[in-house]
Scaffold this motif. Structure first.
Motif, short mmCIF file in Angstrom:
data_model
loop_
_atom_site.label_atom_id
_atom_site.label_comp_id
_atom_site.label_asym_id
_atom_site.label_seq_id
_atom_site.Cartn_x
_atom_site.Cartn_y
_atom_site.Cartn_z
N LYS A 81 0.82 -1.21 0.00
CA LYS A 81 0.00 0.00 0.00
C LYS A 81 0.86 1.27 0.00
O LYS A 81 0.33 2.36 0.00
N ILE A 82 2.16 1.12 0.04
CA ILE A 82 3.08 2.25 0.07
C ILE A 82 3.72 2.40 -1.30
O ILE A 82 4.25 1.44 -1.85
N SER A 83 3.68 3.61 -1.84
CA SER A 83 4.32 3.88 -3.12
C SER A 83 5.81 4.10 -2.92
O SER A 83 6.23 4.61 -1.88
N SER A 84 6.56 3.80 -3.94
CA SER A 84 8.01 4.03 -3.89
C SER A 84 8.27 5.53 -3.86
O SER A 84 7.62 6.30 -4.57
N PRO A 85 9.23 5.97 -3.04
CA PRO A 85 9.56 7.40 -3.01
C PRO A 85 10.30 7.86 -4.27
O PRO A 85 10.45 9.05 -4.51
N PHE A 86 10.78 6.92 -5.08
CA PHE A 86 11.52 7.26 -6.28
C PHE A 86 11.03 6.38 -7.42
O PHE A 86 11.08 5.15 -7.32
N LEU A 87 10.52 7.00 -8.47
CA LEU A 87 10.06 6.26 -9.64
C LEU A 87 10.76 6.79 -10.87
O LEU A 87 10.83 8.01 -11.08
N THR A 88 11.27 5.90 -11.70
CA THR A 88 11.88 6.32 -12.95
C THR A 88 10.78 6.48 -13.99
O THR A 88 9.65 6.00 -13.81
N ASP A 89 11.10 7.14 -15.07
CA ASP A 89 10.17 7.31 -16.17
C ASP A 89 9.98 5.95 -16.84
O ASP A 89 10.95 5.31 -17.26
N LYS A 90 8.73 5.50 -16.94
CA LYS A 90 8.45 4.17 -17.51
C LYS A 90 8.87 4.04 -18.96
O LYS A 90 9.07 2.95 -19.46
N ASN A 91 9.01 5.17 -19.64
CA ASN A 91 9.38 5.15 -21.05
C ASN A 91 10.89 5.20 -21.27
O ASN A 91 11.35 5.24 -22.39
N LYS A 92 11.64 5.23 -20.17
CA LYS A 92 13.10 5.32 -20.29
C LYS A 92 13.75 4.12 -19.61
O LYS A 92 13.14 3.43 -18.82
N ASP A 93 15.00 3.94 -19.92
CA ASP A 93 15.81 2.89 -19.33
C ASP A 93 15.97 3.12 -17.83
O ASP A 93 16.12 4.25 -17.38
N ASN A 94 15.92 2.05 -17.02
CA ASN A 94 16.13 2.17 -15.58
C ASN A 94 17.49 2.75 -15.24
O ASN A 94 17.71 3.24 -14.14
N PHE A 95 18.44 2.66 -16.16
CA PHE A 95 19.79 3.12 -15.91
C PHE A 95 20.06 4.43 -16.65
O PHE A 95 21.15 4.68 -17.12
#
Length: 141
Positions: free
Chosen positions: A109-123
């Motif tokens: 039920k807790i969202s991540s405090p840091f989210l990357t752009d889903k359309n970009k590479d995680n790195f």
């Protein structure tokens, strides 16, 4: 690796807590707590020297509680390490973790405090330091 693993001693789950502490140290400072030119040199340091974050070494944006948590996890003596007596419960009850709702986390039920752009590479490079920003001493380490 935890000292007890390197010394080929009997060991259990506290070796994982040691690893969490080492990772926390790296997050805090940007380098490993034990530095050496060879595996043997690093191993010798791990089994012979206790690393400790002193209050005056803590980066400005880190808390005393975070340093205490890391210090208790990187304790060389397994029996003194946070989590040795009561397992993960000790880590969860540490003062640095006091504001975490563990049940909500378990139930996702807790969202991540840091989210990357889903359309970009995680790195994506924007989340990493460039070599130009890292001094040569840190780069060597």
């Amino acid at each position: 690796m935890a000292p007890e693993v390197m010394l080929l001693s009997n060991h259990s789950f506290p070796v994982d807590f040691y690893a969490i502490g080492i990772i926390g140290f790296e997050f805090c400072f940007g380098f490993r707590p034990y530095l050496g030119r060879s595996r043997k040199e690093i191993r010798d340091l791990i089994v012979s020297r206790q690393v400790k974050i002193n209050d005056d070494d803590i980066p400005d944006d880190w808390s005393l509680e975070s340093a205490d948590f890391i210090n208790k996890l990187i304790e060389r003596k397994e029996s003194k390490r946070l989590g040795f007596k009561e397992g993960i419960k000790e880590l969860m009850e540490h003062k640095w973790m006091k504001d975490i709702d563990w049940n909500a986390m378990k139930e996702k039920k807790i969202s991540s405090p840091f989210l990357t752009d889903k359309n970009k590479d995680n790195f994506d490079k924007k989340y990493c330091e460039s070599k130009e920003q890292v001094d040569s001493d840190t780069l060597f380490r």
